[in-house]
Design a protein around this motif. Structure first.
Motif, PDB file in Angstrom:
ATOM      1  N   GLU A  65      39.893  23.415  41.912  1.00 27.74           N
ATOM      2  CA  GLU A  65      40.244  22.478  42.982  1.00 27.74           C
ATOM      3  C   GLU A  65      39.196  22.393  44.078  1.00 27.74           C
ATOM      4  OE1 GLU A  65      44.099  24.083  43.876  1.00 27.74           O
ATOM      5  OE2 GLU A  65      45.091  22.753  42.459  1.00 27.74           O
ATOM      6  N   LEU A  66      38.217  23.295  44.069  1.00 27.85           N
ATOM      7  CA  LEU A  66      37.169  23.222  45.087  1.00 27.85           C
ATOM      8  C   LEU A  66      36.356  21.941  44.898  1.00 27.85           C
ATOM      9  CD1 LEU A  66      35.802  26.873  45.168  1.00 27.85           C
ATOM     10  CD2 LEU A  66      37.049  25.698  46.991  1.00 27.85           C
ATOM     11  N   PRO A  67      36.028  21.283  45.997  1.00 32.79           N
ATOM     12  CA  PRO A  67      35.202  20.078  45.864  1.00 32.79           C
ATOM     13  C   PRO A  67      33.778  20.438  45.456  1.00 32.79           C
ATOM     14  CG  PRO A  67      35.539  20.617  48.178  1.00 32.79           C
ATOM     15  CD  PRO A  67      36.380  21.579  47.381  1.00 32.79           C
ATOM     16  N   ASP A  68      33.117  19.506  44.809  1.00 30.20           N
ATOM     17  CA  ASP A  68      31.732  19.730  44.387  1.00 30.20           C
ATOM     18  C   ASP A  68      30.815  19.998  45.576  1.00 30.20           C
ATOM     19  OD1 ASP A  68      32.460  19.356  41.759  1.00 30.20           O
ATOM     20  OD2 ASP A  68      31.895  17.231  41.742  1.00 30.20           O
ATOM     21  N   THR A  69      31.205  19.548  46.745  1.00 33.53           N
ATOM     22  CA  THR A  69      30.386  19.714  47.944  1.00 33.53           C
ATOM     23  C   THR A  69      30.622  21.052  48.642  1.00 33.53           C
ATOM     24  OG1 THR A  69      32.096  18.602  49.240  1.00 33.53           O
ATOM     25  CG2 THR A  69      30.279  17.231  48.383  1.00 33.53           C
ATOM     26  N   GLU A  70      31.506  21.886  48.088  1.00 34.73           N
ATOM     27  CA  GLU A  70      31.815  23.180  48.718  1.00 34.73           C
ATOM     28  C   GLU A  70      30.577  24.060  48.759  1.00 34.73           C
ATOM     29  OE1 GLU A  70      33.557  25.218  51.004  1.00 34.73           O
ATOM     30  OE2 GLU A  70      35.117  24.057  50.001  1.00 34.73           O
ATOM     31  N   THR A  71      30.473  24.909  49.758  1.00 34.80           N
ATOM     32  CA  THR A  71      29.313  25.784  49.888  1.00 34.80           C
ATOM     33  C   THR A  71      29.251  26.785  48.740  1.00 34.80           C
ATOM     34  OG1 THR A  71      30.470  27.457  51.201  1.00 34.80           O
ATOM     35  CG2 THR A  71      29.402  25.648  52.414  1.00 34.80           C
ATOM     36  N   VAL A  72      28.045  27.233  48.462  1.00 39.39           N
ATOM     37  CA  VAL A  72      27.832  28.229  47.400  1.00 39.39           C
ATOM     38  C   VAL A  72      28.627  29.495  47.703  1.00 39.39           C
ATOM     39  CG1 VAL A  72      26.108  29.699  46.287  1.00 39.39           C
ATOM     40  CG2 VAL A  72      25.576  27.311  46.767  1.00 39.39           C
ATOM     41  N   GLY A  73      28.637  29.906  48.946  1.00 43.77           N
ATOM     42  CA  GLY A  73      29.351  31.124  49.321  1.00 43.77           C
ATOM     43  C   GLY A  73      30.834  31.053  49.018  1.00 43.77           C
ATOM     44  N   THR A  74      31.451  29.948  49.352  1.00 44.54           N
ATOM     45  CA  THR A  74      32.881  29.788  49.081  1.00 44.54           C
ATOM     46  C   THR A  74      33.135  29.741  47.586  1.00 44.54           C
ATOM     47  OG1 THR A  74      33.234  28.648  51.177  1.00 44.54           O
ATOM     48  CG2 THR A  74      34.892  28.294  49.464  1.00 44.54           C
ATOM     49  N   ARG A  75      32.310  29.021  46.856  1.00 42.85           N
ATOM     50  CA  ARG A  75      32.471  28.949  45.395  1.00 42.85           C
ATOM     51  C   ARG A  75      32.340  30.347  44.781  1.00 42.85           C
ATOM     52  NH1 ARG A  75      33.134  24.043  43.728  1.00 42.85           N
ATOM     53  NH2 ARG A  75      32.809  24.513  41.545  1.00 42.85           N
ATOM     54  N   ALA A  76      31.346  31.107  45.249  1.00 49.35           N
ATOM     55  CA  ALA A  76      31.141  32.466  44.734  1.00 49.35           C
ATOM     56  C   ALA A  76      32.322  33.368  45.073  1.00 49.35           C
ATOM     57  CB  ALA A  76      29.846  33.046  45.295  1.00 49.35           C
ATOM     58  N   GLU A  77      32.845  33.222  46.280  1.00 51.01           N
ATOM     59  CA  GLU A  77      34.009  34.019  46.686  1.00 51.01           C
ATOM     60  C   GLU A  77      35.199  33.743  45.766  1.00 51.01           C
ATOM     61  OE1 GLU A  77      36.273  36.343  49.699  1.00 51.01           O
ATOM     62  OE2 GLU A  77      34.299  35.545  50.145  1.00 51.01           O
ATOM     63  N   PHE A  78      35.483  32.475  45.520  1.00 50.86           N
ATOM     64  CA  PHE A  78      36.593  32.108  44.647  1.00 50.86           C
ATOM     65  C   PHE A  78      36.343  32.621  43.223  1.00 50.86           C
ATOM     66  CE2 PHE A  78      39.420  28.690  46.593  1.00 50.86           C
ATOM     67  CZ  PHE A  78      39.076  28.981  47.892  1.00 50.86           C
ATOM     68  N   LEU A  79      35.119  32.474  42.736  1.00 49.53           N
ATOM     69  CA  LEU A  79      34.783  32.946  41.393  1.00 49.53           C
ATOM     70  C   LEU A  79      34.921  34.464  41.303  1.00 49.53           C
ATOM     71  CD1 LEU A  79      33.809  32.139  38.563  1.00 49.53           C
ATOM     72  CD2 LEU A  79      31.452  32.375  39.412  1.00 49.53           C
ATOM     73  N   GLY A  80      34.586  35.167  42.369  1.00 50.61           N
ATOM     74  CA  GLY A  80      34.747  36.626  42.392  1.00 50.61           C
ATOM     75  C   GLY A  80      36.197  37.051  42.256  1.00 50.61           C
ATOM     76  N   HIS A  81      37.086  36.338  42.933  1.00 55.33           N
ATOM     77  CA  HIS A  81      38.518  36.651  42.801  1.00 55.33           C
ATOM     78  C   HIS A  81      38.998  36.378  41.376  1.00 55.33           C
ATOM     79  CE1 HIS A  81      39.560  37.684  46.912  1.00 55.33           C
ATOM     80  NE2 HIS A  81      38.797  36.677  47.331  1.00 55.33           N
ATOM     81  N   LEU A  82      38.555  35.256  40.822  1.00 52.61           N
ATOM     82  CA  LEU A  82      38.921  34.924  39.440  1.00 52.61           C
ATOM     83  C   LEU A  82      38.402  36.000  38.490  1.00 52.61           C
ATOM     84  CD1 LEU A  82      39.967  33.127  37.150  1.00 52.61           C
ATOM     85  CD2 LEU A  82      37.853  31.782  37.353  1.00 52.61           C
ATOM     86  N   GLY A  83      37.150  36.399  38.657  1.00 58.41           N
ATOM     87  CA  GLY A  83      36.564  37.411  37.781  1.00 58.41           C
ATOM     88  C   GLY A  83      37.301  38.732  37.838  1.00 58.41           C
ATOM     89  N   GLU A  84      37.715  39.134  39.025  1.00 53.39           N
ATOM     90  CA  GLU A  84      38.462  40.392  39.141  1.00 53.39           C
ATOM     91  C   GLU A  84      39.785  40.296  38.394  1.00 53.39           C
ATOM     92  OE1 GLU A  84      40.035  43.512  42.533  1.00 53.39           O
ATOM     93  OE2 GLU A  84      39.988  41.375  43.028  1.00 53.39           O
ATOM     94  N   ALA A  85      40.509  39.211  38.595  1.00 51.73           N
ATOM     95  CA  ALA A  85      41.796  39.049  37.910  1.00 51.73           C
ATOM     96  C   ALA A  85      41.603  39.004  36.393  1.00 51.73           C
ATOM     97  CB  ALA A  85      42.495  37.782  38.397  1.00 51.73           C
ATOM     98  N   GLU A  86      40.583  38.291  35.956  1.00 49.07           N
ATOM     99  CA  GLU A  86      40.309  38.236  34.512  1.00 49.07           C
ATOM    100  C   GLU A  86      40.010  39.632  33.980  1.00 49.07           C
ATOM    101  OE1 GLU A  86      38.290  33.804  34.084  1.00 49.07           O
ATOM    102  OE2 GLU A  86      37.059  35.474  34.778  1.00 49.07           O
ATOM    103  N   GLY A  87      39.150  40.354  34.667  1.00 51.60           N
ATOM    104  CA  GLY A  87      38.789  41.697  34.215  1.00 51.60           C
ATOM    105  C   GLY A  87      39.985  42.630  34.155  1.00 51.60           C
ATOM    106  N   LEU A  88      40.829  42.576  35.193  1.00 49.78           N
ATOM    107  CA  LEU A  88      41.997  43.464  35.232  1.00 49.78           C
ATOM    108  C   LEU A  88      43.073  43.041  34.242  1.00 49.78           C
ATOM    109  CD1 LEU A  88      42.230  44.126  39.066  1.00 49.78           C
ATOM    110  CD2 LEU A  88      41.264  45.610  37.293  1.00 49.78           C
ATOM    111  N   SER A  89      43.016  41.792  33.783  1.00 44.46           N
ATOM    112  CA  SER A  89      43.972  41.344  32.763  1.00 44.46           C
ATOM    113  C   SER A  89      43.422  41.548  31.352  1.00 44.46           C
ATOM    114  CB  SER A  89      44.348  39.876  32.971  1.00 44.46           C
ATOM    115  OG  SER A  89      43.265  39.033  32.652  1.00 44.46           O
ATOM    116  N   GLY A  90      42.223  42.160  31.254  1.00 42.34           N
ATOM    117  CA  GLY A  90      41.655  42.488  29.953  1.00 42.34           C
ATOM    118  C   GLY A  90      40.711  41.442  29.387  1.00 42.34           C
ATOM    119  N   GLN A  91      40.363  40.443  30.173  1.00 42.25           N
ATOM    120  CA  GLN A  91      39.467  39.400  29.702  1.00 42.25           C
ATOM    121  C   GLN A  91      38.016  39.775  30.026  1.00 42.25           C
ATOM    122  OE1 GLN A  91      40.639  35.411  30.889  1.00 42.25           O
ATOM    123  NE2 GLN A  91      42.745  36.115  31.189  1.00 42.25           N
ATOM    124  N   ALA A  92      37.202  39.872  28.997  1.00 41.93           N
ATOM    125  CA  ALA A  92      35.801  40.281  29.164  1.00 41.93           C
ATOM    126  C   ALA A  92      35.006  39.310  30.022  1.00 41.93           C
ATOM    127  CB  ALA A  92      35.138  40.432  27.792  1.00 41.93           C
TER     128      ALA A  92
END
Length: 176
Positions: A65-92
């Protein structure tokens, strides 16, 4: 408020706020950043409840849902949260997303130096947590050390001790 009081009701209030925000967004056709933030917070609620698969769903939605114009920092922050949840749910793929998020922050040109330090240290702590769960303690220790170094800098130069405290709590939890 939860951090100060340890009263679980504050997590339920967060969930209610998120669901109300998403309802308002649906009612008034609000797209983009406000909707992404509500989805991110809802994922944070699921992480607290250790519902990692559900958290992945919310964080995936938030990132999309982030707009394409969102800052790199915000995109990275959101991706970091996603990555943690994926990792803790067993997704490589979670580790790859966390590493991608670190790289994006390091190469970002649209971020203030302070903001860069805050986001990178948080992502590295998330990566360390996932690596510990996968019994990759040496790799986790390396990420924790990077986060610790950045956190010491944040404390020393910006008087922000919160991340350093998170590093200390991580070390206690994982007996580092």
């Amino acid at each position: 408020f939860y951090a100060k009081t340890k009263q679980g009701v504050f997590w339920e209030l967060l969930k209610g706020d998120c669901m109300t925000g998403l309802h308002i967004a649906d009612t008034y056709n609000i797209q983009s950043h406000p909707r992404a933030v509500m989805s991110l917070r809802r994922g944070t609620y699921e992480m607290f409840k250790e519902n990692y698969v559900e958290a992945v769903s919310w964080f995936t939605r938030a990132y999309a849902e982030l707009p394409d114009t969102e800052t790199v920092g915000t995109r990275a922050e959101f991706l970091g949260h996603l990555g943690e949840a994926e990792g803790l749910s067993g997704q490589a793929v979670g580790i790859a997303h966390l590493e991608q998020a670190v790289g994006e922050v390091q190469h970002a040109t649209d971020m203030r130096p302070f903001h860069k330090l805050v986001i990178e240290s948080g992502i590295r702590l998330r990566l360390a947590r996932v690596l510990m769960q996968l019994h990759r303690s040496e790799d986790a220790l390396a990420q924790w050390r990077e986060a610790q170094t950045i956190s010491e800098l944040l404390d020393r130069e910006h008087h922000m001790s919160a991340r350093l405290e998170q590093c200390k709590q991580f070390a206690i939890r994982y007996k580092m």
